[in-house]
Scaffold this motif. Structure first.
Motif, PDB file in Angstrom:
ATOM      1  N   THR A 143      37.923  23.807  45.942  1.00 44.75           N
ATOM      2  CA  THR A 143      38.778  24.982  45.796  1.00 44.75           C
ATOM      3  C   THR A 143      38.295  25.881  44.661  1.00 44.75           C
ATOM      4  O   THR A 143      38.430  27.105  44.731  1.00 44.75           O
ATOM      5  CB  THR A 143      40.243  24.571  45.536  1.00 44.75           C
ATOM      6  OG1 THR A 143      40.305  23.660  44.440  1.00 44.75           O
ATOM      7  CG2 THR A 143      40.845  23.912  46.763  1.00 44.75           C
ATOM      8  N   LEU A 144      37.715  25.296  43.630  1.00 39.59           N
ATOM      9  CA  LEU A 144      37.136  26.109  42.559  1.00 39.59           C
ATOM     10  C   LEU A 144      35.971  26.941  43.095  1.00 39.59           C
ATOM     11  O   LEU A 144      35.846  28.131  42.776  1.00 39.59           O
ATOM     12  CB  LEU A 144      36.665  25.217  41.411  1.00 39.59           C
ATOM     13  CG  LEU A 144      37.744  24.659  40.485  1.00 39.59           C
ATOM     14  CD1 LEU A 144      37.149  23.609  39.553  1.00 39.59           C
ATOM     15  CD2 LEU A 144      38.380  25.774  39.664  1.00 39.59           C
ATOM     16  N   LEU A 145      35.121  26.319  43.911  1.00 44.95           N
ATOM     17  CA  LEU A 145      33.999  27.055  44.494  1.00 44.95           C
ATOM     18  C   LEU A 145      34.482  28.122  45.472  1.00 44.95           C
ATOM     19  O   LEU A 145      33.916  29.220  45.525  1.00 44.95           O
ATOM     20  CB  LEU A 145      33.049  26.081  45.194  1.00 44.95           C
ATOM     21  CG  LEU A 145      32.289  25.113  44.271  1.00 44.95           C
ATOM     22  CD1 LEU A 145      31.454  24.133  45.090  1.00 44.95           C
ATOM     23  CD2 LEU A 145      31.408  25.884  43.298  1.00 44.95           C
ATOM     24  N   LEU A 146      35.525  27.790  46.242  1.00 46.82           N
ATOM     25  CA  LEU A 146      36.092  28.788  47.153  1.00 46.82           C
ATOM     26  C   LEU A 146      36.635  29.977  46.371  1.00 46.82           C
ATOM     27  O   LEU A 146      36.400  31.139  46.734  1.00 46.82           O
ATOM     28  CB  LEU A 146      37.208  28.161  47.988  1.00 46.82           C
ATOM     29  CG  LEU A 146      37.998  29.126  48.877  1.00 46.82           C
ATOM     30  CD1 LEU A 146      37.108  29.724  49.964  1.00 46.82           C
ATOM     31  CD2 LEU A 146      39.201  28.415  49.505  1.00 46.82           C
ATOM     32  N   SER A 147      37.342  29.680  45.291  1.00 45.45           N
ATOM     33  CA  SER A 147      37.898  30.753  44.467  1.00 45.45           C
ATOM     34  C   SER A 147      36.781  31.612  43.879  1.00 45.45           C
ATOM     35  O   SER A 147      36.878  32.847  43.854  1.00 45.45           O
ATOM     36  CB  SER A 147      38.760  30.158  43.350  1.00 45.45           C
ATOM     37  OG  SER A 147      39.324  31.170  42.548  1.00 45.45           O
ATOM     38  N   ALA A 148      35.718  30.960  43.425  1.00 47.61           N
ATOM     39  CA  ALA A 148      34.587  31.713  42.882  1.00 47.61           C
ATOM     40  C   ALA A 148      33.971  32.615  43.942  1.00 47.61           C
ATOM     41  O   ALA A 148      33.673  33.792  43.687  1.00 47.61           O
ATOM     42  CB  ALA A 148      33.543  30.741  42.333  1.00 47.61           C
ATOM     43  N   GLN A 149      33.790  32.075  45.128  1.00 49.97           N
ATOM     44  CA  GLN A 149      33.192  32.850  46.223  1.00 49.97           C
ATOM     45  C   GLN A 149      34.045  34.074  46.564  1.00 49.97           C
ATOM     46  O   GLN A 149      33.529  35.189  46.711  1.00 49.97           O
ATOM     47  CB  GLN A 149      33.053  31.961  47.456  1.00 49.97           C
ATOM     48  CG  GLN A 149      32.552  32.696  48.694  1.00 49.97           C
ATOM     49  CD  GLN A 149      32.573  31.803  49.919  1.00 49.97           C
ATOM     50  OE1 GLN A 149      32.740  30.586  49.826  1.00 49.97           O
ATOM     51  NE2 GLN A 149      32.407  32.402  51.090  1.00 49.97           N
ATOM     52  N   GLN A 150      35.358  33.867  46.669  1.00 49.32           N
ATOM     53  CA  GLN A 150      36.239  34.985  47.043  1.00 49.32           C
ATOM     54  C   GLN A 150      36.337  36.026  45.929  1.00 49.32           C
ATOM     55  O   GLN A 150      36.449  37.227  46.208  1.00 49.32           O
ATOM     56  CB  GLN A 150      37.636  34.462  47.404  1.00 49.32           C
ATOM     57  CG  GLN A 150      37.662  33.405  48.510  1.00 49.32           C
ATOM     58  CD  GLN A 150      37.144  33.916  49.836  1.00 49.32           C
ATOM     59  OE1 GLN A 150      36.250  34.758  49.908  1.00 49.32           O
ATOM     60  NE2 GLN A 150      37.685  33.394  50.921  1.00 49.32           N
ATOM     61  N   HIS A 151      36.289  35.591  44.689  1.00 51.16           N
ATOM     62  CA  HIS A 151      36.284  36.544  43.575  1.00 51.16           C
ATOM     63  C   HIS A 151      35.013  37.388  43.584  1.00 51.16           C
ATOM     64  O   HIS A 151      35.048  38.590  43.289  1.00 51.16           O
ATOM     65  CB  HIS A 151      36.429  35.811  42.238  1.00 51.16           C
ATOM     66  CG  HIS A 151      37.848  35.481  41.875  1.00 51.16           C
ATOM     67  ND1 HIS A 151      38.499  34.379  42.364  1.00 51.16           N
ATOM     68  CD2 HIS A 151      38.750  36.130  41.081  1.00 51.16           C
ATOM     69  CE1 HIS A 151      39.731  34.340  41.884  1.00 51.16           C
ATOM     70  NE2 HIS A 151      39.911  35.393  41.103  1.00 51.16           N
ATOM     71  N   VAL A 152      33.893  36.754  43.909  1.00 49.70           N
ATOM     72  CA  VAL A 152      32.630  37.497  43.975  1.00 49.70           C
ATOM     73  C   VAL A 152      32.682  38.541  45.077  1.00 49.70           C
ATOM     74  O   VAL A 152      32.255  39.692  44.894  1.00 49.70           O
ATOM     75  CB  VAL A 152      31.451  36.524  44.198  1.00 49.70           C
ATOM     76  CG1 VAL A 152      30.191  37.291  44.573  1.00 49.70           C
ATOM     77  CG2 VAL A 152      31.204  35.702  42.939  1.00 49.70           C
ATOM     78  N   GLU A 153      33.207  38.148  46.251  1.00 46.39           N
ATOM     79  CA  GLU A 153      33.303  39.096  47.367  1.00 46.39           C
ATOM     80  C   GLU A 153      34.162  40.301  46.995  1.00 46.39           C
ATOM     81  O   GLU A 153      33.800  41.454  47.274  1.00 46.39           O
ATOM     82  CB  GLU A 153      33.894  38.383  48.593  1.00 46.39           C
ATOM     83  CG  GLU A 153      33.012  37.299  49.189  1.00 46.39           C
ATOM     84  CD  GLU A 153      31.778  37.862  49.868  1.00 46.39           C
ATOM     85  OE1 GLU A 153      31.786  39.051  50.233  1.00 46.39           O
ATOM     86  OE2 GLU A 153      30.803  37.110  50.028  1.00 46.39           O
ATOM     87  N   LEU A 154      35.295  40.037  46.360  1.00 49.34           N
ATOM     88  CA  LEU A 154      36.176  41.142  45.978  1.00 49.34           C
ATOM     89  C   LEU A 154      35.544  41.991  44.876  1.00 49.34           C
ATOM     90  O   LEU A 154      35.667  43.231  44.883  1.00 49.34           O
ATOM     91  CB  LEU A 154      37.525  40.591  45.510  1.00 49.34           C
ATOM     92  CG  LEU A 154      38.567  41.624  45.085  1.00 49.34           C
ATOM     93  CD1 LEU A 154      38.836  42.634  46.190  1.00 49.34           C
ATOM     94  CD2 LEU A 154      39.861  40.929  44.669  1.00 49.34           C
ATOM     95  N   ALA A 155      34.849  41.341  43.942  1.00 49.78           N
ATOM     96  CA  ALA A 155      34.184  42.088  42.870  1.00 49.78           C
ATOM     97  C   ALA A 155      33.125  43.030  43.439  1.00 49.78           C
ATOM     98  O   ALA A 155      33.001  44.188  43.003  1.00 49.78           O
ATOM     99  CB  ALA A 155      33.547  41.114  41.879  1.00 49.78           C
TER     100      ALA A 155
END
Length: 204
Positions: free
Chosen positions: A161-173
């Motif tokens: 879930t930490l990696l998922l959160s990182a991935q989604q934050h990158v996409e939004l950024a």
């Protein structure tokens, strides 16, 4: 002279019950939830084989089966998975409707207790919403999955879930960067790095 042995009282034998012939009812006939998952997996197989018609029929069958299920984290998980399948099939409208239903299920009182089904429901929702280009909502559900995982004992789920959160934050950024919102993009990039390093900020 040896003493006479006492005779034990005879036990009455109960009549054996006759076994009824015929097969027991299948699990899916008693639990609509498993019927829905059986159909959902058939839909995934249809998509993998390129059989769109079979996949559509299986998704419809799964959706109908879920009508007989009570609101719960398990139901939310099934709906979220179906939403992801519809995104894969490029059925945007159907995916949106299922994502909305799944999100509402996660807000039900019966789905508030931290559990792995609830975690996976948020995970699949996040992936489905990202596929619908709804990055803000994808980040939100990734964060909710992360908070649920923090209350569960499985460390693997926490890291995923930490990696998922990182991935989604990158996409939004990246999306916000293209729109010119540099400050918000920078903040999201920092949060993505924090999630990737396993030191994500606590959510509200």
């Amino acid at each position: 002279m040896a003493p006479a042995r006492r005779r034990r009282p005879e036990r009455r034998r109960l009549p054996r019950r006759r076994r009824r012939r015929g097969r027991r009812p299948r699990v899916e006939h008693r639990v609509p939830y498993w019927t829905a998952w059986r159909a959902a997996l058939a839909a995934r197989r249809g998509l993998a084989d390129g059989d769109c018609e079979a996949a559509n029929e299986a998704v419809t069958a799964a959706r109908e089966a879920l009508h007989g299920c009570l609101p719960s984290a398990w139901t939310a998980l099934a709906l979220a998975y179906l939403a992801h399948l519809e995104v894969t099939a490029d059925h945007v409208d159907a995916a949106m409707l299922m994502a909305v239903d799944a999100s509402l299920q996660t807000d039900e009182p019966s789905a508030q207790e931290p559990s792995r089904p609830l975690l996976l429901a948020h995970r699949w929702l996040s992936l489905a919403l990202a596929g619908l280009d709804l990055e803000e909502l994808a980040v939100a559900h990734a964060g909710r999955a992360q908070r649920v995982a923090a209350q569960l004992p499985d460390l693997d789920d926490r890291w995923r879930t930490l990696l998922l959160s990182a991935q989604q934050h990158v996409e939004l950024a990246q999306t916000l960067h293209r729109r010119g919102d540099q400050q918000r993009a920078h903040e999201l990039a920092e949060e993505a790095i924090a999630s990737a390093e396993g030191r994500a900020r606590p959510g509200p």
